[in-house]
Design a protein around this motif. Sequence first.
Motif, short mmCIF file in Angstrom:
data_model
loop_
_atom_site.label_atom_id
_atom_site.label_comp_id
_atom_site.label_asym_id
_atom_site.label_seq_id
_atom_site.Cartn_x
_atom_site.Cartn_y
_atom_site.Cartn_z
N ARG A 1 -0.68 8.23 -5.37
CA ARG A 1 -1.29 9.23 -4.49
C ARG A 1 -2.83 9.26 -4.65
O ARG A 1 -3.41 10.32 -4.94
N ALA B 1 -7.14 7.82 -0.29
CA ALA B 1 -6.28 7.33 0.79
C ALA B 1 -6.66 7.89 2.16
O ALA B 1 -6.71 7.15 3.15
N ILE C 1 -6.18 1.59 0.34
CA ILE C 1 -6.27 3.03 0.13
C ILE C 1 -7.03 3.39 -1.14
O ILE C 1 -7.26 4.58 -1.41
N TYR D 1 0.81 4.08 -2.76
CA TYR D 1 0.59 5.49 -2.44
C TYR D 1 1.67 6.36 -3.05
O TYR D 1 1.38 7.40 -3.65
N GLN E 1 0.83 -1.20 0.00
CA GLN E 1 0.00 0.00 0.00
C GLN E 1 0.87 1.26 0.00
O GLN E 1 0.51 2.27 -0.61
N TRP E 2 2.01 1.20 0.69
CA TRP E 2 2.91 2.36 0.70
C TRP E 2 3.50 2.58 -0.69
O TRP E 2 3.59 3.71 -1.17
#
Length: 410
Positions: free
Chosen positions: A282, A286, A343, A278, A274-275
């Motif tokens: 973006r 989220a 997210i 992101y 998930q990081w």
Amino acid sequence: MPCPALPEGFDFTDPDVYRSRVPLPEFAQLRQTAPVWWNAQPHGIAGFDDDGYWVVTRHQDVKEVSTKPEVFSANLNTSIIRFNASMTREQIDVQKLIMLNMDPPEHTRVRQIVQRGFTPRSIRALEDALRQRAGHIVTQARANGSGDFVTDVACELPLQAIAELIGIPQDDRARIFDWSNKMVAYDDPELAITEEVGSNAAMELISYAMNLAAARKECPAKDIVSQLVAAEDEGNLGSDEFGFFVLLLAVAGNETTRNAITHGMHAFLTHPGQWELYKRERPATAAEEIVRWATPVVSFQRTATQDTELGGAHIKKGQRVGIFYSSANNDPEVFDHPETFDITRDPNPHLGFGGGGPHFCLGKSLAVLEINLIFQAIADAMPDIALAGDPRRLRSAWLNGVKELQVRYG
């Protein structure tokens, strides 16, 4: 319907439970077996003259309680579900001056005034300044190499946003942080905060805000304070009302957003896919998933103004009703795989900002903006941030709080 298989004496407001975890398995049991369940307590243990409260666990029932203030009052016993046994009725009643603990029509009057500071235009006006502040906060943290994410990063932007919003000098933000910590930390022995210390902190914050209001009445400035207090006879706040409003902001706008950011960072670092997603994309979704996942306020309460029925349970007039947002935000009837941190989740009808109705979070737009800005800054400046220890949780009856999260900033 089978009875829930909970341990003898289990209490969903026991602060020792939340020191180690949110009781999600127990909430799941109740949703399946007794979605509105009577939680017996030793008489007066929560500061109220009663023997327990109802636990409301399903998303739909939390929403129903939230949207019927004429049946479920925030004012009769306040919205705080558990104080200490030493709490006096007089001390509880004083808290009714806070907007969180009001019912319509008084709540409607105060909210109509203070929402002037939370219009979309007002929030947009803060965005550039808060983006710069987020970048500065992250840059300073990165220079340290490692440290406590809570104090280095998570607490700073919410404090600075409140200061920016209502005109508190930025140099005073540490005092606001200290006062707000003391007000909510009375259940945590490590912090050595007594009810008296918490009460004194609240009075100091209120006094500070009242002095700020008085100064703006004497010499108005181009800030929200002046708009809210300049002319009481024109529907603005009195100095005392403004003081209690700032107290509410210090907890609702500081503690909650700080904990959402901290839980969000921990979620990203324990879900590395998930990081990576992101950092790459973006997604606009989220922030809402971070709030659902964190649910910084586990629960608030209401008090029945009449005999009523909810979720098959018969609730008597005067009984307290706990609305557990952490349970509602993990209701599989509403969320696909709620145990998954996703997210890109959309739609995401979480109740992390409340269940609707008159008490829906006034500062939602500001909180979402802060979360977006701080994680964008983290992804830009320290994309290789990593855990350096397990989170240390706050001992609290109703907050999903983190006291410390050690990280390496990369």
